[in-house]
Design an enzyme around this catalytic site. Structure first.
Site, short mmCIF file in Angstrom:
data_model
loop_
_atom_site.label_atom_id
_atom_site.label_comp_id
_atom_site.label_asym_id
_atom_site.label_seq_id
_atom_site.Cartn_x
_atom_site.Cartn_y
_atom_site.Cartn_z
N ASP A 102 -48.97 7.42 65.37
CA ASP A 102 -49.68 8.94 65.65
C ASP A 102 -49.35 9.55 67.06
O ASP A 102 -49.46 10.39 67.48
CB ASP A 102 -51.11 8.76 65.30
N ASP A 105 -49.58 5.19 70.69
CA ASP A 105 -50.09 3.65 70.06
C ASP A 105 -49.39 3.60 68.96
O ASP A 105 -48.41 3.59 68.62
CB ASP A 105 -51.78 3.56 70.28
N TYR A 253 -61.77 7.58 66.54
CA TYR A 253 -60.38 8.05 66.43
C TYR A 253 -60.13 9.66 66.00
O TYR A 253 -59.34 10.38 66.30
CB TYR A 253 -59.16 6.83 65.90
N GLU A 497 -51.50 11.74 76.54
CA GLU A 497 -50.85 11.41 75.65
C GLU A 497 -50.69 12.25 74.80
O GLU A 497 -51.14 13.08 74.51
CB GLU A 497 -52.02 10.52 74.83
#
Length: 524
Positions: A102, A105, A253, A497
């Site tokens: 996603d 990570d 998350y 990110e």
């Protein structure tokens, strides 16, 4: 000889009459101006001249899906990526090796992945001819199919959907390349006892939308996707519950705030995919009353599909409303009016415009993943402007002030240009585009040399101040702070990110801007 009293009186009345006429004329002009319907712009027709800037950016953005692929890679063009997670799903006797990580990570979260696939499908359905015009359609289709093949395998029976691969706690304790992962990769599912209406409905939306994309390419595959979509929607609707309530570990998350929006979103896509009026009645009946929030504009995101649904159902109102019942028509008009309220909130000169913008002109809603909302909103603005253009709708009314399709496109262009470098930092937030872009993207694979042997403990690469050894081409980083600043540090995950779901809406936005053309009035 002096003037007579009669002559003086006539002159005075003449002046009064002239002034009165001017006042009346001014009033008539003002009324006409307020109610004037601008001349409808001509429909562009097939794709026109290519805007090379957006074409180049689109080619870069699509590469991020190749960077994020899990599984056995085919025709791999990303030299520092290799096969990974080949045994995902093995514990359940399934092949869940495909799909995409996603973000930075190595987790596979089904909820945002499904949103990614739905938006990619929507982008292709609206702008496939434009994507094809710049030779990027094969890459977009490849990315979509890589995800949908994962979802087919993740739905092994009618009331079971695997929605997560990997343990987020274990995953985030490691800094390593996906190719060398050794930690446990447990599976998480929703079912009748642990329901997940939101994630199941979003996956149904993804598969229904994708079935339309592949209908003329591979009808057998399209039919398979549609079968899964129908069954998942039935499961989602019958066994209701918020998935993150039953799976507490995901709340950190991708916590879901509700499932009503996903039900409407999925039913809307199923209506487009099937033409079955049952799905239209679903969104225009009591479910619309319960979940649509008509009249209240919201932000489109992986968690909230209301604005997307309102724009998607406006398509029906623009192009197919003559086929609808009076009851459906009334509700469809409510969806369209709400979509217009969303548009009015975006246009900077609108009386109802959001004031939450940076000095550089970017719509700014949240410090975490700041680009998420302006990119998704701009995608909707381009789509809505093209609905207006194709249907020869000249303007929308924002509390008495009117705006054209060009105004919406100008807004979307301003946000795209900001992202591509027209900002106070003179920084492209799309990695690989332009001469200046973030060098320390928060991304495990990009930060570690391909030949490094780190095991789980490669944290020296997280803390390194050197540029990433590998370029995560097409990554859209989180974005700037409200003061238009950006700190290029790998430890700055808030700003640095990237994610596949933001890349999906960026692909949609760039696809809409790469050239001009009318949109198809039907997806079938």
């Amino acid at each position: 000889m002096g003037e007579s009293k009669y002559t003086k009186g006539c002159s005075g009345w003449l002046i009064v009459l002239v002034i009165a006429a001017l006042v009346v004329a001014a009033a008539v002009f003002a009324i006409k101006k307020k109610h004037h319907h601008r001349e409808v712009l001509p429909v562009p027709g097939p794709p026109g001249a290519i805007n090379q800037k957006y074409a180049d950016a689109l080619g870069v953005a699509l590469q991020f899906f190749q960077v994020q692929k899990s599984g056995k890679l085919v025709d791999n063009k990303i030299t520092w990526r290799g096969d990974s997670a080949l045994h995902d799903g093995k514990d359940a006797g399934l092949d869940l090796s495909k799909g995409m990580y996603d973000a930075g990570d190595h987790m596979k979260f089904g909820f945002p992945m499904a949103y990614t696939a739905t938006v990619l499908s929507w982008s292709i359905l609206e702008y496939g001819d434009q994507i094809s015009a710049v030779d990027q359609l094969d890459l977009a289709l490849d990315a979509l199919k890589w995800i949908t093949e994962f979802f087919i395998n993740a739905h092994p029976s009618d009331n079971v959907l695997y929605v997560q691969v990997g343990d987020p706690d274990l995953d985030h304790k490691c800094w390593e390349r996906p190719e060398t992962m050794t930690e446990s990769r447990p599976l998480v599912q929703v079912n009748k006892t642990v329901p997940g209406t939101d994630v199941a409905a979003e996956t149904a939306a993804a598969m229904a939308a994708a079935s339309l994309v592949f209908k003329s390419i591979n009808s057998t595959y399209s039919d398979l996707l549609l079968q899964h979509a129908k069954k998942l929607f039935t499961f989602a609707d019958k066994h209701r519950g918020i998935y993150s309530a039953g799976i507490p570990e995901v709340q950190t998350y991708y916590n879901s705030t509700g499932y009503g929006d996903e039900l409407l979103w999925a039913a809307s896509w199923l209506y487009h995919a099937t033409g079955d009026k049952t799905y239209l009645s679903y969104v225009t009946g009591e479910n619309g009353d319960a979940y649509a929030d008509w009249g209240r504009p919201t932000w489109f995101s992986w968690d909230d599909k209301r604005a997307g649904t309102q724009v998607l159902l406006s398509r029906v109102n623009f192009f197919s409303s003559s086929e609808s019942s009076n009851a459906d028509m009334k509700s469809l008009q409510s969806y369209r009016k709400t979509a217009e309220a969303v548009m009015c909130g975006l246009l900077p000169d609108s009386p109802t415009a959001t004031s939450s913008r940076t000095d550089g002109g970017l719509v700014w809603i949240d410090e975490w993943d700041a680009l998420q909302h302006p990119v998704a909103a701009s995608f909707l603005a381009v789509v809505y402007s093209d609905y207006m253009l194709t249907s020869r709708t000249s303007e929308i009314d924002c509390s008495g002030k009117t705006f054209t399709p060009s105004d919406l496109r100008d807004f979307a262009t301003s946000q795209a240009d900001y992202i591509l470098g027209n900002n106070p930092m003179k920084l492209s937030y799309l990695v690989g585009y332009g001469s200046s872009y973030p060098q320390q993207v928060h991304h495990r694979g990009a930060s570690i040399p391909a030949n490094a042997k780190t095991g789980c403990n490669g944290f020296q690469w997280l803390s390194s101040t050197d540029p990433n050894p590998n370029v995560a081409m097409g990554a859209l980083v989180g974005g700037p702070f409200q003061n238009d600043s950006y700190i290029d540090s790998r430890n700055n995950s808030m700003q640095g990110e990237p994610s596949t779901y933001n890349s999906a809406v960026l692909v949609g936005l760039l696809s809409g801007l790469v050239t001009t053309s009318s949109v198809a009035t039907s997806f079938t």
